[in-house]
Scaffold this motif. Sequence first.
Motif, mmCIF file in Angstrom:
data_model
loop_
_atom_site.group_PDB
_atom_site.id
_atom_site.type_symbol
_atom_site.label_atom_id
_atom_site.label_comp_id
_atom_site.label_asym_id
_atom_site.label_seq_id
_atom_site.Cartn_x
_atom_site.Cartn_y
_atom_site.Cartn_z
ATOM 1 N N THR A 91 0.833 -1.204 0.000
ATOM 2 C CA THR A 91 0.000 0.000 0.000
ATOM 3 C C THR A 91 0.869 1.256 0.000
ATOM 4 O OG1 THR A 91 -1.773 -1.149 1.176
ATOM 5 C CG2 THR A 91 -1.816 1.253 1.229
ATOM 6 N N MET A 92 1.919 1.258 0.796
ATOM 7 C CA MET A 92 2.835 2.406 0.822
ATOM 8 C C MET A 92 3.477 2.621 -0.546
ATOM 9 S SD MET A 92 2.856 3.808 3.871
ATOM 10 C CE MET A 92 4.424 4.633 4.047
ATOM 11 N N GLN A 93 3.842 1.541 -1.193
ATOM 12 C CA GLN A 93 4.441 1.649 -2.532
ATOM 13 C C GLN A 93 3.439 2.233 -3.521
ATOM 14 O OE1 GLN A 93 7.437 1.357 -3.491
ATOM 15 N NE2 GLN A 93 8.541 -0.139 -2.283
ATOM 16 N N ALA A 94 2.186 1.778 -3.446
ATOM 17 C CA ALA A 94 1.150 2.258 -4.367
ATOM 18 C C ALA A 94 0.886 3.746 -4.164
ATOM 19 C CB ALA A 94 -0.136 1.453 -4.171
ATOM 20 N N LEU A 95 0.852 4.180 -2.909
ATOM 21 C CA LEU A 95 0.609 5.595 -2.609
ATOM 22 C C LEU A 95 1.766 6.463 -3.108
ATOM 23 C CD1 LEU A 95 -0.858 5.369 1.007
ATOM 24 C CD2 LEU A 95 -2.065 6.140 -1.036
ATOM 25 N N ALA A 96 2.990 6.027 -2.864
ATOM 26 C CA ALA A 96 4.157 6.798 -3.299
ATOM 27 C C ALA A 96 4.218 6.887 -4.817
ATOM 28 C CB ALA A 96 5.438 6.165 -2.751
ATOM 29 N N SER A 97 3.909 5.785 -5.474
ATOM 30 C CA SER A 97 3.926 5.762 -6.941
ATOM 31 C C SER A 97 2.858 6.694 -7.505
ATOM 32 C CB SER A 97 3.696 4.335 -7.434
ATOM 33 O OG SER A 97 3.653 4.291 -8.844
ATOM 34 N N ALA A 165 9.759 12.768 3.113
ATOM 35 C CA ALA A 165 10.852 12.047 2.455
ATOM 36 C C ALA A 165 10.537 11.803 0.982
ATOM 37 C CB ALA A 165 11.108 10.724 3.175
ATOM 38 N N VAL A 166 9.352 11.269 0.699
ATOM 39 C CA VAL A 166 8.954 11.005 -0.691
ATOM 40 C C VAL A 166 8.802 12.320 -1.451
ATOM 41 C CG1 VAL A 166 7.126 10.063 -2.171
ATOM 42 C CG2 VAL A 166 7.855 8.815 -0.123
ATOM 43 N N GLY A 180 18.921 16.243 -7.610
ATOM 44 C CA GLY A 180 17.709 15.459 -7.851
ATOM 45 C C GLY A 180 17.986 14.250 -8.736
ATOM 46 N N VAL A 181 17.195 13.191 -8.546
ATOM 47 C CA VAL A 181 17.384 12.009 -9.384
ATOM 48 C C VAL A 181 16.794 12.275 -10.775
ATOM 49 C CG1 VAL A 181 17.328 10.467 -7.399
ATOM 50 C CG2 VAL A 181 15.212 10.903 -8.647
ATOM 51 N N PRO A 182 17.373 11.703 -11.824
ATOM 52 C CA PRO A 182 16.831 11.894 -13.179
ATOM 53 C C PRO A 182 15.393 11.401 -13.273
ATOM 54 C CG PRO A 182 19.028 10.903 -13.255
ATOM 55 C CD PRO A 182 18.593 10.887 -11.816
ATOM 56 N N ALA A 183 14.612 12.063 -14.119
ATOM 57 C CA ALA A 183 13.184 11.752 -14.235
ATOM 58 C C ALA A 183 12.928 10.302 -14.617
ATOM 59 C CB ALA A 183 12.532 12.687 -15.256
ATOM 60 N N ILE A 190 12.066 6.043 -5.933
ATOM 61 C CA ILE A 190 11.045 6.197 -4.896
ATOM 62 C C ILE A 190 10.661 4.837 -4.325
ATOM 63 C CG2 ILE A 190 8.595 6.759 -4.538
ATOM 64 C CD1 ILE A 190 9.060 9.228 -6.239
ATOM 65 N N ALA A 191 10.550 3.850 -5.202
ATOM 66 C CA ALA A 191 10.237 2.496 -4.734
ATOM 67 C C ALA A 191 11.315 1.992 -3.781
ATOM 68 C CB ALA A 191 10.093 1.553 -5.933
ATOM 69 N N ALA A 192 12.573 2.264 -4.126
ATOM 70 C CA ALA A 192 13.680 1.847 -3.255
ATOM 71 C C ALA A 192 13.623 2.579 -1.917
ATOM 72 C CB ALA A 192 15.013 2.105 -3.952
#
Length: 206
Positions: A91-97, A165-166, A180-183, A190-192
């Motif tokens: 669920t956390m992964q889905a929300l962050a994505s 953080a996200v 910043g990380v590349p697009a 973010i998943a990591a």
Amino acid sequence: MGHEMGNTREEKRADLLKRLIDAAEAEIIEHGLAGLKARAVTTRAGCALGALYNAVQDLDMLVLHVNSRTLNNLGTELRIALPPKAAPVDTMQALASAYADFATRNRNLWIALFEHRLPPGVDAPDWHKKDHAVLIEVLLPTLGKLRPDLDKDALILRARTTFAAVHGVVLLSLQGRFVGVPADVLKSEIAALVTAMTRGLQATPE
């Protein structure tokens, strides 16, 4: 008769406000928050410049209405992204994505949420503050499963930290900052990050 006229007046005011919000939203999408001009908004909305100040006090308050609309749309997308009966980590992964997707698709509107500043001494209205709550509230049920040992206040604080953080990774990436990380790797990074955070978030047995 008077009652009908009152309704008509309120309907006209509501229609004008919607046109102004639509116009300001379109201007921010095209030119960013820094490029927002009152005259461009009223020209697009098809009204006189003075109508803006009668409807919403000033341009800053109009931006708050646009930002509230963005927050409501974001909240809807985050809730839709919630997978049914999923493990808390998934669920956390889905929300962050979903958060990263929304920010990427609505870059200027999303950045306006965090770049806009009211003049010194002017406080945001309560209705706008409440609209921000979705950013934290959507995390609380899942965080509560990961950390059943935390009381409500501690859980809210942890939700704010997790969101920050996200959000920070997404913001620096979309702003094209050097750090910043590349697009093209934003989603995988973010998943990591979420994987690392959820491991750390889970309560450890005494």
